[in-house]
Design a protein around this motif. Structure first.
Motif, PDB file in Angstrom:
ATOM      1  N   TYR A  12      19.808 -13.427 -57.255  1.00 38.86           N
ATOM      2  CA  TYR A  12      20.088 -13.487 -58.692  1.00 38.86           C
ATOM      3  C   TYR A  12      20.078 -14.930 -59.185  1.00 38.86           C
ATOM      4  O   TYR A  12      19.488 -15.242 -60.222  1.00 38.86           O
ATOM      5  N   SER A  13      20.706 -15.803 -58.429  1.00 40.21           N
ATOM      6  CA  SER A  13      20.722 -17.226 -58.797  1.00 40.21           C
ATOM      7  C   SER A  13      19.315 -17.798 -58.817  1.00 40.21           C
ATOM      8  O   SER A  13      18.973 -18.610 -59.692  1.00 40.21           O
ATOM      9  N   ALA A  14      18.500 -17.366 -57.869  1.00 44.53           N
ATOM     10  CA  ALA A  14      17.118 -17.844 -57.816  1.00 44.53           C
ATOM     11  C   ALA A  14      16.335 -17.370 -59.033  1.00 44.53           C
ATOM     12  O   ALA A  14      15.541 -18.125 -59.616  1.00 44.53           O
ATOM     13  N   LEU A  15      16.567 -16.128 -59.447  1.00 39.00           N
ATOM     14  CA  LEU A  15      15.887 -15.609 -60.631  1.00 39.00           C
ATOM     15  C   LEU A  15      16.283 -16.378 -61.893  1.00 39.00           C
ATOM     16  O   LEU A  15      15.436 -16.700 -62.730  1.00 39.00           O
ATOM     17  N   LEU A  16      17.577 -16.671 -62.027  1.00 40.22           N
ATOM     18  CA  LEU A  16      18.034 -17.432 -63.185  1.00 40.22           C
ATOM     19  C   LEU A  16      17.367 -18.807 -63.232  1.00 40.22           C
ATOM     20  O   LEU A  16      16.958 -19.287 -64.300  1.00 40.22           O
ATOM     21  N   THR A  17      17.250 -19.444 -62.069  1.00 39.17           N
ATOM     22  CA  THR A  17      16.603 -20.753 -62.005  1.00 39.17           C
ATOM     23  C   THR A  17      15.130 -20.647 -62.382  1.00 39.17           C
ATOM     24  O   THR A  17      14.600 -21.487 -63.124  1.00 39.17           O
ATOM     25  N   VAL A  66      25.024  -5.802 -58.176  1.00 34.63           N
ATOM     26  CA  VAL A  66      25.062  -4.715 -59.164  1.00 34.63           C
ATOM     27  C   VAL A  66      23.762  -4.706 -59.967  1.00 34.63           C
ATOM     28  O   VAL A  66      23.392  -5.714 -60.588  1.00 34.63           O
ATOM     29  N   LEU A  67      23.094  -3.573 -59.970  1.00 38.28           N
ATOM     30  CA  LEU A  67      21.785  -3.475 -60.603  1.00 38.28           C
ATOM     31  C   LEU A  67      21.838  -3.754 -62.100  1.00 38.28           C
ATOM     32  O   LEU A  67      20.884  -4.317 -62.670  1.00 38.28           O
ATOM     33  N   ASP A  68      22.916  -3.406 -62.760  1.00 34.28           N
ATOM     34  CA  ASP A  68      23.026  -3.608 -64.205  1.00 34.28           C
ATOM     35  C   ASP A  68      22.899  -5.082 -64.587  1.00 34.28           C
ATOM     36  O   ASP A  68      22.418  -5.408 -65.682  1.00 34.28           O
ATOM     37  N   ASN A  69      23.325  -5.968 -63.710  1.00 36.24           N
ATOM     38  CA  ASN A  69      23.180  -7.396 -63.996  1.00 36.24           C
ATOM     39  C   ASN A  69      21.716  -7.797 -64.100  1.00 36.24           C
ATOM     40  O   ASN A  69      21.341  -8.638 -64.922  1.00 36.24           O
ATOM     41  N   TYR A  70      20.888  -7.187 -63.269  1.00 39.71           N
ATOM     42  CA  TYR A  70      19.456  -7.489 -63.285  1.00 39.71           C
ATOM     43  C   TYR A  70      18.781  -6.840 -64.498  1.00 39.71           C
ATOM     44  O   TYR A  70      17.826  -7.394 -65.048  1.00 39.71           O
ATOM     45  N   LYS A  71      19.303  -5.679 -64.907  1.00 44.97           N
ATOM     46  CA  LYS A  71      18.773  -5.043 -66.117  1.00 44.97           C
ATOM     47  C   LYS A  71      18.984  -5.928 -67.337  1.00 44.97           C
ATOM     48  O   LYS A  71      18.201  -5.900 -68.279  1.00 44.97           O
ATOM     49  N   GLY A  72      20.056  -6.714 -67.318  1.00 46.45           N
ATOM     50  CA  GLY A  72      20.373  -7.587 -68.445  1.00 46.45           C
ATOM     51  C   GLY A  72      19.636  -8.910 -68.456  1.00 46.45           C
ATOM     52  O   GLY A  72      19.772  -9.683 -69.410  1.00 46.45           O
ATOM     53  N   LEU A 107      12.302  -5.292 -61.962  1.00 54.51           N
ATOM     54  CA  LEU A 107      11.809  -6.599 -62.390  1.00 54.51           C
ATOM     55  C   LEU A 107      10.341  -6.530 -62.801  1.00 54.51           C
ATOM     56  O   LEU A 107       9.930  -7.164 -63.784  1.00 54.51           O
ATOM     57  N   ALA A 108       9.559  -5.761 -62.053  1.00 58.23           N
ATOM     58  CA  ALA A 108       8.148  -5.594 -62.403  1.00 58.23           C
ATOM     59  C   ALA A 108       8.007  -4.878 -63.741  1.00 58.23           C
ATOM     60  O   ALA A 108       7.223  -5.293 -64.613  1.00 58.23           O
ATOM     61  N   ASP A 109       8.781  -3.821 -63.946  1.00 57.36           N
ATOM     62  CA  ASP A 109       8.681  -3.041 -65.181  1.00 57.36           C
ATOM     63  C   ASP A 109       9.098  -3.840 -66.407  1.00 57.36           C
ATOM     64  O   ASP A 109       8.538  -3.675 -67.496  1.00 57.36           O
ATOM     65  N   LYS A 110      10.080  -4.718 -66.245  1.00 58.14           N
ATOM     66  CA  LYS A 110      10.561  -5.507 -67.387  1.00 58.14           C
ATOM     67  C   LYS A 110       9.498  -6.469 -67.919  1.00 58.14           C
ATOM     68  O   LYS A 110       9.578  -6.912 -69.072  1.00 58.14           O
TER      69      LYS A 110
END
Length: 381
Positions: A112-117, A144-150, A176-179
């Motif tokens: 998650y931290s890597a994605l934010l960066t 938690v998957l909801d964090n990634y949905k956001g 992540l791909a679908d978003k």
């Protein structure tokens, strides 16, 4: 113009009751030029589980990826293991090789931290971007998957996610791909990453920074992309956008207006094109039924069921997955499309083999394979 657009609707007529109206928008590159002006952000899992041959093969594939990216593009390299490391920032492709060669594997998986960066980095340079993810495990920082949905991705990015082996979370990578209108690739054999990673390099495009908007009397519901509007970082090959809306009873007039704007890399200017679909009121039931494109409706329903089948498997619901697959087989036969009939046959064989094995691991493996196939199919229909 370097791309063309065609819009197809399921109904020519309305009648005495509301109906589901299905539409398909197809963008096709008619003239391509060398892909320049893109930002490739490579996000590599360097946790302890990647140690040994996995990280070495990943490095080999990444180096080949850099070799295939045309000049005139930028590359950033991020690793995530013991911590998130920015190893190269917006450099020329050849300038990122040392960062790849120096990768080592240790520690946990702060995904998650890597994605934010990575998202911050993409926003910083405001270039059409490809976010290429490579991982073999589950996140250890945010689970938690909801964090990634956001997560809010920039509109100009496409995620290409590679999941290695059996221990990563395919639901997360699919999300992540679908978003971003991207794809998720399941890599069952780590040796394949050497061949797969370089394919993420885009050498030719027909358009960049594409926006496809839809206006209708009712609410437009998209199926395989987020929106409307749909935002694409580029049109590299044919893109199909599926959606539906409610056709009001006894409606006459324009039912859907589609407008696409894009940057033309050949003329270095923005272009716009549009198409309108209209309907009339049918005078008889026979006229109404004759005006329904049953093949288009069956094709749409096939992809909806294919998506459901992948989700059934990820939920480990083999009973429901079997029912869904039976419906898929019937629809494939209705469409008379050879590729769909062959696909359902492959899916049936895989499901039967999984049932014979009767293990949780086999079901999880099949779920990854199918979810990967679904994202690739939905982005290229």
């Amino acid at each position: 113009m370097t791309i063309s657009m065609k819009v197809f609707g399921s109904h020519k007529y309305s009648f005495q009751y509301p109906a589901k109206y299905v539409f398909k928008i197809v963008l096709v590159p008619e003239k391509v030029t060398t892909a320049r002006g893109f930002h490739y952000v490579l996000l590599v899992d360097t946790s302890g589980s990647m140690e040994g041959f996995k990280i070495e093969l990943a490095k080999k594939g990444a180096l080949e990826l850099l070799n295939r990216i045309p000049e005139g593009n930028k590359v950033s390299i991020l690793s995530f293991g013991e911590r998130v490391n920015l190893l190269a920032e917006a450099v020329n492709p050849t300038g990122a090789s040392r960062a790849i060669q120096d990768l080592t594997a240790e520690g946990s998986t702060p995904f998650y931290s890597a994605l934010l960066t990575a998202i911050s980095l993409i926003k910083k340079y405001e270039m059409p971007s490809y976010l290429i993810l490579l991982t073999d495990g589950n996140p250890t920082d945010v689970t938690v998957l909801d964090n990634y949905k956001g997560l809010e991705f920039p509109s100009n990015v496409k995620v290409i996610a590679y999941g290695i082996g059996d221990d990563y979370n395919e639901i997360l990578l699919r999300l992540l791909a679908d978003k971003t209108g991207g794809i998720f690739e399941h890599v069952s054999d780590v040796n394949e990453i050497v061949k797969l990673l370089p394919k993420a390099a885009v050498t030719k495009v027909g358009a960049q920074d594409v926006t496809v908007d839809m206006k209708s009397e009712g609410q437009v519901k998209l199926f395989n992309f987020e929106g409307p509007p749909v935002r694409l970082n580029a049109v590299e090959s044919a893109v199909t956008i599926w959606g539906e809306l409610t056709l009001p009873s006894n409606y006459s007039g324009d039912i859907l207006r589609v407008t696409a704007t894009y940057f033309d890399p050949a003329t270095r200017a923005r272009q716009t094109m549009s198409q309108v679909l209209s309907v009339q009121v049918a005078s008889t039931t026979e006229q109404y039924n004759a005006g329904v494109d049953k093949d288009l409706v069956a094709e749409y329903n096939y992809y909806v069921l294919l998506d459901k089948y992948g989700k059934d498997l990820s939920a480990a619901n083999l009973g429901e997955a079997t029912k869904t697959l039976n419906q898929l087989t019937q629809l494939a036969q209705q469409t008379r499309r050879l590729d769909m009939m062959e696909q359902t046959k492959r899916l049936q064989n895989s499901l039967e083999q999984t049932r014979r094995l009767g293990s949780v691991e086999a079901t999880k493996r099949l779920a990854k394979e199918v979810q990967s196939e679904v994202t690739k199919k939905l982005r290229s229909t």
